[in-house]
Design a protein around this motif. Structure first.
Motif, PDB file in Angstrom:
ATOM      1  N   LEU A 112      25.995  51.190  62.291  1.00  0.00           N
ATOM      2  CA  LEU A 112      27.333  51.775  62.440  1.00  0.00           C
ATOM      3  C   LEU A 112      27.472  53.024  61.582  1.00  0.00           C
ATOM      4  O   LEU A 112      28.018  54.042  62.030  1.00  0.00           O
ATOM      5  N   THR A 113      26.990  52.972  60.370  1.00  0.00           N
ATOM      6  CA  THR A 113      27.105  54.125  59.483  1.00  0.00           C
ATOM      7  C   THR A 113      26.399  55.339  60.076  1.00  0.00           C
ATOM      8  O   THR A 113      26.919  56.456  60.044  1.00  0.00           O
ATOM      9  N   ARG A 114      25.204  55.119  60.658  1.00  0.00           N
ATOM     10  CA  ARG A 114      24.478  56.240  61.266  1.00  0.00           C
ATOM     11  C   ARG A 114      25.273  56.824  62.432  1.00  0.00           C
ATOM     12  O   ARG A 114      25.333  58.042  62.611  1.00  0.00           O
ATOM     13  N   ARG A 115      25.899  55.968  63.236  1.00  0.00           N
ATOM     14  CA  ARG A 115      26.683  56.467  64.365  1.00  0.00           C
ATOM     15  C   ARG A 115      27.889  57.261  63.881  1.00  0.00           C
ATOM     16  O   ARG A 115      28.213  58.319  64.425  1.00  0.00           O
ATOM     17  N   LEU A 116      28.554  56.758  62.863  1.00  0.00           N
ATOM     18  CA  LEU A 116      29.711  57.476  62.330  1.00  0.00           C
ATOM     19  C   LEU A 116      29.308  58.825  61.751  1.00  0.00           C
ATOM     20  O   LEU A 116      30.019  59.827  61.928  1.00  0.00           O
ATOM     21  N   GLN A 117      28.180  58.886  61.066  1.00  0.00           N
ATOM     22  CA  GLN A 117      27.739  60.149  60.496  1.00  0.00           C
ATOM     23  C   GLN A 117      27.385  61.153  61.587  1.00  0.00           C
ATOM     24  O   GLN A 117      27.625  62.357  61.432  1.00  0.00           O
ATOM     25  N   ARG A 118      26.827  60.656  62.694  1.00  0.00           N
ATOM     26  CA  ARG A 118      26.485  61.565  63.792  1.00  0.00           C
ATOM     27  C   ARG A 118      27.723  62.035  64.537  1.00  0.00           C
ATOM     28  O   ARG A 118      27.842  63.203  64.906  1.00  0.00           O
ATOM     29  N   SER A 398      27.039  63.217  52.958  1.00  0.00           N
ATOM     30  CA  SER A 398      26.974  63.516  54.387  1.00  0.00           C
ATOM     31  C   SER A 398      28.350  63.488  55.033  1.00  0.00           C
ATOM     32  O   SER A 398      28.629  64.239  55.971  1.00  0.00           O
ATOM     33  N   TRP A 399      29.237  62.648  54.496  1.00  0.00           N
ATOM     34  CA  TRP A 399      30.598  62.554  55.027  1.00  0.00           C
ATOM     35  C   TRP A 399      31.474  63.709  54.530  1.00  0.00           C
ATOM     36  O   TRP A 399      32.583  63.893  54.994  1.00  0.00           O
ATOM     37  N   GLY A 400      30.957  64.464  53.573  1.00  0.00           N
ATOM     38  CA  GLY A 400      31.699  65.612  53.066  1.00  0.00           C
ATOM     39  C   GLY A 400      32.365  65.388  51.730  1.00  0.00           C
ATOM     40  O   GLY A 400      33.188  66.194  51.303  1.00  0.00           O
ATOM     41  N   VAL A 401      32.023  64.296  51.050  1.00  0.00           N
ATOM     42  CA  VAL A 401      32.582  64.018  49.731  1.00  0.00           C
ATOM     43  C   VAL A 401      31.669  64.658  48.688  1.00  0.00           C
ATOM     44  O   VAL A 401      30.487  64.340  48.618  1.00  0.00           O
ATOM     45  N   GLY A 402      32.213  65.573  47.868  1.00  0.00           N
ATOM     46  CA  GLY A 402      31.404  66.317  46.913  1.00  0.00           C
ATOM     47  C   GLY A 402      31.553  65.835  45.489  1.00  0.00           C
ATOM     48  O   GLY A 402      31.807  64.650  45.240  1.00  0.00           O
ATOM     49  N   ASN A 403      31.436  66.786  44.558  1.00  0.00           N
ATOM     50  CA  ASN A 403      31.405  66.454  43.133  1.00  0.00           C
ATOM     51  C   ASN A 403      32.753  66.626  42.452  1.00  0.00           C
ATOM     52  O   ASN A 403      32.820  67.100  41.324  1.00  0.00           O
ATOM     53  N   ASP A 404      33.823  66.243  43.092  1.00  0.00           N
ATOM     54  CA  ASP A 404      35.135  66.371  42.479  1.00  0.00           C
ATOM     55  C   ASP A 404      35.315  65.242  41.465  1.00  0.00           C
ATOM     56  O   ASP A 404      35.406  64.071  41.835  1.00  0.00           O
ATOM     57  N   PRO A 405      35.362  65.563  40.152  1.00  0.00           N
ATOM     58  CA  PRO A 405      35.480  64.487  39.150  1.00  0.00           C
ATOM     59  C   PRO A 405      36.796  63.729  39.251  1.00  0.00           C
ATOM     60  O   PRO A 405      36.879  62.572  38.817  1.00  0.00           O
ATOM     61  N   ASP A 406      37.836  64.362  39.794  1.00  0.00           N
ATOM     62  CA  ASP A 406      39.125  63.679  39.929  1.00  0.00           C
ATOM     63  C   ASP A 406      39.172  62.758  41.138  1.00  0.00           C
ATOM     64  O   ASP A 406      40.052  61.899  41.229  1.00  0.00           O
ATOM     65  N   ALA A 407      38.257  62.954  42.091  1.00  0.00           N
ATOM     66  CA  ALA A 407      38.213  62.106  43.293  1.00  0.00           C
ATOM     67  C   ALA A 407      36.753  61.862  43.648  1.00  0.00           C
ATOM     68  O   ALA A 407      36.222  62.438  44.603  1.00  0.00           O
ATOM     69  N   PRO A 408      36.063  61.026  42.869  1.00  0.00           N
ATOM     70  CA  PRO A 408      34.615  60.848  43.079  1.00  0.00           C
ATOM     71  C   PRO A 408      34.259  60.298  44.443  1.00  0.00           C
ATOM     72  O   PRO A 408      33.155  60.519  44.912  1.00  0.00           O
TER      73      PRO A 408
END
Length: 856
Positions: A112-118, A398-408
């Motif tokens: 499921l995770t692979r399908r969601l990422q695609r 891959s989902w677009g979550v980066g290095n934001d220390p306030d929202a890891p």
């Protein structure tokens, strides 16, 4: 027009289906709690096919294990009178049986995770069912978070259903914002037996002394004898088949061997079949364990916690539970994850016991006390709180979550938030592996290639970079259970031996034949995913270390002495004495025992220095150290090539001129208290003359004592050392010139008048004046002083004259020459005339004309 309902088997979950359908139609989400055997896994997906909101879309149902995925799909196909791959299909990491007309897809979590990422829109999917969410595997948490995010943003029509017999409902409600729907089920009585191993005695119905908790696997107090005794007791007290829960395949194999021997010597000989059941077994072995017993025979299924899930083991009326499980534990300090044997939670124990009462009354035997049961945690610890988060961090990127220390974790919703330190360390590792941009946290092209491979990111990097059958074999060997069997302390450390066995290049008496074939099949499947041919003949096991270094660049270890290594991060590690790898200069460790200060290397491969240099590239730094070499008595620059804390090589060079070189020379000057400088007689006398003026006159004459010059050396010497690189430059330094430049102006020009370096005599001779003592001193032949009527001085202080004979032997010391002439000279004259009759000895030397040197 109302759809015609499909016929459904009469199972307890039927009563809850209308409520579930209504919740999914109304708010799009629901949580179903139903006991084992209620039919939630097999009946509910069939019922949802007829929901109006689903239309002709598909249902995707997640199962936490491959075995449960296949079993659930087969059971649903049987209930619907179809073949697997038609109405219902399944997909795991290694298998896919899904057709054009499939409406129910049973998949493992990662699918499921692979399908969601695609494609996060999940076209054609109307509902996602998360089965057995109580297991709280990391892929389940990731899949649920991504699904919730997709539903909240681009798929508001997507229905989400979470199901379990023993979920952490509070966390699920927070995450899903959905109602809890309960199916009471049809419960059958389960007769509970408590057999705490601390007493070894049966305690039917409860009580008993508290046991000491889980035993150390392989330790002196093994669990297998207690399990065998409980199984024999259960077979004698109850009818039906027995399902035994053990923590791992090692315990299963030992119990199987011991139980076969005990039963073979008992009245049950020849009537009981023993089958192992674990994810590490082949599909054929797993299917054999799940088949019902033939008429007139009974079976004992020895299983890991794989049988806790929706998996049904037909015919089971007895459960023997060792009360142990293997769970991953991650240590952020060492960066290592290991499977640890722990006591099961109360929820897991209820799940296990429930397997005995699915179709009729049963019995459960627990190898701990009722008192201890109450002290166990209610639920198992979620994997997200204790496991390695490298793969998790890769999914977030891959989902677009980066290095934001306030929202890891970005805007994603998790039942439990991951530990900040573990997530940060995971991202640092991925940056070191060049999978993430270290500044933004976004995926690199290499990171995207790694994400597509079903192995740990470390191993995925190796496979993505090398794309060879060898890389696939190494990845599979490290990812799976060891193919060598025996006590861990007695197994060879070298991974390349295992690669040689897998490739067929060598054999080994410790190798498990079934495990070898399984690893080959897994490696071949991984190679297929990468798009390469799996040619075993092309595998060069001597390159194992070079490839392993791509996966574990931070696990490189350099030998300090045989068996003792320094890891790249500076911590210590060792290889057991007598192992061939203990003599290697460099090894790459794939498995350590988790002790951060002195880890035992249990699985590794050798790598040569040239390969280390090629692989590390820009990570290798030259560390330059300037120090005075006592053997050479000179300043030497030592250049060490280092990879982290590991020294790859060393050479000594003549240093180049720099601020650091000047500082090192200045340090040597201070350490030797100026002795290393090129002091001449003139420079020494100059220092002493000025120091004498400082003592007797004071300002403006500076303090040129050794202590004072050492304290102020940076001020008076450093400006003259640019360009100096060693002892030769210090020797060649004109110290007198340097010191004269420090004299006060204009008083410095009077130095010769105030404290003359030499005493000029009437005869034309000159003698040095020594200022090293309390008084200035000059040694003079008495004849050279004839005609001198005024005692010579320096800085207003009489020069202490050491009077000498013509043979330069001491006669007398005086600081009052006129007084000497008028006083004791007459006695000295008589003595000198007797010894040196050829010389002139006047009665009044003060008025005697000196004999010039040219007249002598």
């Amino acid at each position: 027009m109302t759809k015609q309902r499909r016929p459904l088997p009469d199972l307890p979950v039927l009563d809850a289906i209308p409520t579930v359908e209504a919740a999914l139609a109304d708010i799009g989400r629901a949580i179903l709690v139903a006991p084992p055997g209620a039919g939630k896994t097999t009946v509910l997906p069939i019922a949802l096919l007829d929901a109006d909101w689903l239309g002709d879309q598909r249902i995707v149902m997640l199962e936490p294990r491959r075995l449960a995925t296949r079993a659930a799909a087969r059971r649903i196909a049987t209930l619907t009178g179809t073949e697997v791959g038609d109405l219902v299909g399944y997909q795991t990491r290694d298998e896919r049986h899904i057709g054009r007309n499939t409406r129910i897809e049973v998949v493992t979590e990662g699918i499921l995770t692979r399908r969601l990422q695609r494609d996060p829109e999940l076209p054609g999917v109307g509902a996602i069912v998360f089965d057995e969410v109580h297991e709280r595997n990391l892929p389940t948490d990731v899949g649920l978070a991504l699904t919730l995010d997709a539903a909240d943003s681009i798929r508001p029509d997507l229905r989400i259903l979470a199901m379990s017999a023993t979920p952490d409902t509070d966390g699920l409600v927070r995450a899903l914002g959905a109602p809890i729907i309960t199916s009471e089920g049809r419960t059958f009585d389960i007769e509970m037996h408590w057999l705490p191993r601390s007493t070894g005695a049966a305690n039917k119905g409860g009580g008993g002394r508290k046991s000491r908790g889980p035993r150390r696997p392989g330790g002196p107090d093994r669990i297998e004898p207690a399990v065998v005794a409980a199984v024999v007791q259960a077979l004698g007290e109850h009818d039906g088949d027995v399902l035994v829960f053990l923590p791992g395949i090692g315990e299963i194999r030992r119990t199987q061997q011991q139980l076969a021997q005990v039963l073979g010597d008992s009245a049950l000989s020849g009537t009981v079949d023993i089958h192992p059941l674990a994810g590490a077994l082949t599909q054929q072995e797993q299917d054999l364990a799940l088949q019902p017993s033939p008429p007139g025979r009974r079976r004992v299924v020895l299983s890991t916690d794989i049988a806790e899930t929706s998996l049904t083991v037909d015919g089971v009326r007895i459960v023997v539970d060792a009360g142990l499980a293997r769970e991953p534990r991650f240590d952020p300090r060492s960066g290592m994850t290991r499977l640890t044997t722990v006591a099961t939670s109360r929820a897991s124990a209820e799940q296990r016991a429930g397997r005995a009462g699915r179709t009729e009354p049963g019995a459960a035997y627990r190898l701990w006390s009722k008192l201890e049961h109450g002290t166990r945690p209610k639920h198992r610890t979620p994997e997200i709180l204790q496991a390695d988060l490298a793969g998790f961090a890769l999914e977030l990127a891959s989902w677009g979550v980066g290095n934001d220390p306030d929202a890891p974790t970005g805007a994603l919703t998790f039942i439990d938030e991951p530990p900040t330190a573990a997530l940060r360390q995971a991202r640092e590792l991925l940056a070191d592996l060049h999978a993430l941009d270290p500044d933004t946290g976004s995926l690199t092209p290499l990171g995207r290639d790694m994400l597509a491979l079903p192995v740990h990111p470390r191993l995925a990097r190796m496979v993505a970079l090398d794309r060879s059958p060898l890389a696939c074999v190494i990845a599979t060997l490290v990812d799976e259970r060891d193919v060598f069997r025996g006590r861990p302390d007695e197994l060879p450390v070298d991974l390349s031996l295992r690669v040689a066995v897998i490739s067929g290049a060598a054999g080994h008496d410790k190798a498990d034949r079934g495990a070898v074939h399984r690893i080959r099949d897994r490696a071949r499947e991984l190679a297929r995913r990468v798009g390469i041919d799996f040619d075993r003949q092309s595998i060069d096991h001597d390159r194992t270390g070079a490839l392993l270094l791509l996966a574990f660049p931070d696990r490189l270890a350099g030998r300090r002495r045989p068996g003792q290594f320094t890891m790249r991060n500076g911590s210590g590690a060792f290889i057991k004495e007598g192992d061939p790898l203990a003599e290697e200069l460099f090894v790459v460790a794939a498995d350590l025992d988790g002790k951060a200060d002195r880890a035992r290397i249990r699985l590794a491969a050798a790598v040569d220095g040239d390969e280390v240099i090629r692989s590390a590239g820009d990570d290798i730094k030259d560390q330059r150290t300037l120090a005075w070499n006592s053997d050479r008595d000179d300043l030497v620059e030592t250049v060490e090539r280092r990879l982290g804390a590991i020294r790859l090589g060393r050479r000594d060079e003549r240093p180049a001129a720099s601020d650091a070189t000047t500082a090192a020379l200045m340090k040597r000057v201070r350490e030797t208290r100026l002795a290393v400088l090129g002091w001449s007689g003139a420079s020494n006398r100059l220092r002493q003359r000025v120091e004498f003026l400082h003592r007797t006159v004071g300002d403006p004459w500076p303090d040129w004592s050794i202590d004072a010059l050492v304290d102020t050396v940076d001020e008076w010497l450093a400006p003259y050392l640019p360009g100096a690189v060693g002892r030769r430059d210090l020797d060649g330094l004109d110290v007198a010139m340097v010191l004269r430049a420090q004299l006060p102006w204009p008083q410095g020009s009077d130095l010769e008048q105030l404290v003359p370096d030499h005493l000029e005599l009437p005869t034309g001779r000159s003698v040095k004046v020594d200022y090293s003592g309390e008084l200035p001193t000059a040694a003079v032949r008495v004849q050279d002083l004839f005609g001198v009527t005024v005692h010579p001085t320096a800085g207003g202080t009489p020069i202490r004259l050491e009077l000498l004979s013509p043979a330069d032997r001491p006669i007398q010391v005086t600081a009052d020459l006129p007084g000497f002439w008028a006083g004791t000279w007459s006695d000295v004259k008589k003595e000198m005339a007797g010894r040196y009759p050829k010389h002139r000895w006047p009665d009044d030397p003060a008025t005697a004309a000196p004999k010039r040197m040219k007249d002598r």
